[in-house]
Design a protein around this motif. Sequence first.
Motif, PDB file in Angstrom:
ATOM      1  N   GLU A 113      22.469  13.313  28.127  1.00  0.00           N
ATOM      2  CA  GLU A 113      21.156  13.483  28.747  1.00  0.00           C
ATOM      3  C   GLU A 113      20.466  12.134  28.941  1.00  0.00           C
ATOM      4  O   GLU A 113      19.860  11.870  29.987  1.00  0.00           O
ATOM      5  CB  GLU A 113      20.325  14.393  27.849  1.00  0.00           C
ATOM      6  CG  GLU A 113      18.910  14.674  28.287  1.00  0.00           C
ATOM      7  CD  GLU A 113      18.183  15.514  27.253  1.00  0.00           C
ATOM      8  OE1 GLU A 113      17.958  16.708  27.516  1.00  0.00           O
ATOM      9  OE2 GLU A 113      17.852  14.991  26.161  1.00  0.00           O
ATOM     10  N   VAL A 167      11.777  11.918  30.839  1.00  0.00           N
ATOM     11  CA  VAL A 167      11.327  12.440  32.135  1.00  0.00           C
ATOM     12  C   VAL A 167      10.413  11.457  32.856  1.00  0.00           C
ATOM     13  O   VAL A 167      10.404  11.399  34.087  1.00  0.00           O
ATOM     14  CB  VAL A 167      10.630  13.797  31.953  1.00  0.00           C
ATOM     15  CG1 VAL A 167      10.158  14.358  33.298  1.00  0.00           C
ATOM     16  CG2 VAL A 167      11.576  14.788  31.290  1.00  0.00           C
ATOM     17  N   LEU A 175      15.750  15.415  37.631  1.00  0.00           N
ATOM     18  CA  LEU A 175      15.846  16.639  36.841  1.00  0.00           C
ATOM     19  C   LEU A 175      15.656  17.822  37.782  1.00  0.00           C
ATOM     20  O   LEU A 175      14.556  18.037  38.302  1.00  0.00           O
ATOM     21  CB  LEU A 175      14.781  16.640  35.738  1.00  0.00           C
ATOM     22  CG  LEU A 175      14.773  17.823  34.772  1.00  0.00           C
ATOM     23  CD1 LEU A 175      16.062  17.878  33.973  1.00  0.00           C
ATOM     24  CD2 LEU A 175      13.565  17.737  33.834  1.00  0.00           C
ATOM     25  N   VAL A 210      11.348  15.324  39.493  1.00  0.00           N
ATOM     26  CA  VAL A 210      11.513  16.678  38.972  1.00  0.00           C
ATOM     27  C   VAL A 210      11.501  17.681  40.112  1.00  0.00           C
ATOM     28  O   VAL A 210      10.606  17.664  40.958  1.00  0.00           O
ATOM     29  CB  VAL A 210      10.406  17.037  37.951  1.00  0.00           C
ATOM     30  CG1 VAL A 210      10.531  18.501  37.516  1.00  0.00           C
ATOM     31  CG2 VAL A 210      10.507  16.120  36.736  1.00  0.00           C
ATOM     32  N   HIS A 230      24.273  23.155  31.913  1.00  0.00           N
ATOM     33  CA  HIS A 230      23.792  21.887  32.452  1.00  0.00           C
ATOM     34  C   HIS A 230      24.946  21.160  33.129  1.00  0.00           C
ATOM     35  O   HIS A 230      26.111  21.316  32.735  1.00  0.00           O
ATOM     36  CB  HIS A 230      23.246  20.981  31.334  1.00  0.00           C
ATOM     37  CG  HIS A 230      21.886  21.345  30.853  1.00  0.00           C
ATOM     38  ND1 HIS A 230      21.624  22.509  30.158  1.00  0.00           N
ATOM     39  CD2 HIS A 230      20.693  20.686  30.949  1.00  0.00           C
ATOM     40  CE1 HIS A 230      20.337  22.553  29.854  1.00  0.00           C
ATOM     41  NE2 HIS A 230      19.759  21.464  30.323  1.00  0.00           N
TER      42      HIS A 230
END
Length: 291
Positions: A113, A167, A175, A210, A230
């Motif tokens: 990640e 993020v 994302l 995002v 994922h």
Amino acid sequence: MSHVMDPRPGGAPTVLRMVLGKRLQDLRERAGISLEEAGRALDVTHATVRRMEKAEVGLKIPYVEKLLVTYGITAPEEISGFLALAREANRPGWWHSFRDVLPDWFSAFVSLEGEAAVIRAYEPAYVPGLLQTADYARATLRAGLPHAADEEIDRLLTLRTERQTLVTRADAPLLWIVMDETVLRRPIGGWRVMREQMERLMEATELPNVRLQIMPFAAGPHPAMYGPFHIFRFQLQEIPDIAYAESLVGGSYFDERDDVSTFLEALDRMCAQAAPAQSTKAILDGMRKEI
């Protein structure tokens, strides 16, 4: 099924360790040396060499140096540069300090990640961890770990908060999440917590990196009704796309092209079937007002 990594008690591999393992494999194959021959050069079994290439064990510096020479790498600066990277790759990731509550199979997830350029996912039951509020996260952790001590929940919540900095960092990954409508209809933590969570998601839709899509009930069946997964994509060419699927007792990682393509095709179909990302904020706002 092919597991891209097999986390052992020594800890999950960093992405750099995966890269160097792949480079060692490429050097061996270009030199025309078999796993058995490489193992004999180290006086170990061929399985040990294979596990180094697959990042299933740490990179022992004397082994790496001997392999480089065996593969025809003789320039001192090239060898020293590779060894410096190997030492860096062997250092534990930042999440290592949470090893008291973090299983190795999920340590691998955190490593992937943190290094991915693109993270795509389907979530049928929960808001993705990277976008959860603290109260929502606590409620999900408590539901999944009903017998855990409060201290363990607190540690896991701190870990999740640390992960969320991904993020908004300068080099944040894309994302792209598809969430089932069920996620937003189930009152995890109560309706006040859900309202705050929906507001957090609405804020997230404003971030340039995002993309959120909602799969409405009215869309009917879709290709990924088996469970959450994922897909990680990396800038480094040595690392293939990696898919991850989770169960109650652990997680499985896939890097074979055919396996990953199955996940990618399912997600592409879902993205076409779900409500477009441009409408997500309005959908969330409408649901929030219903509460």
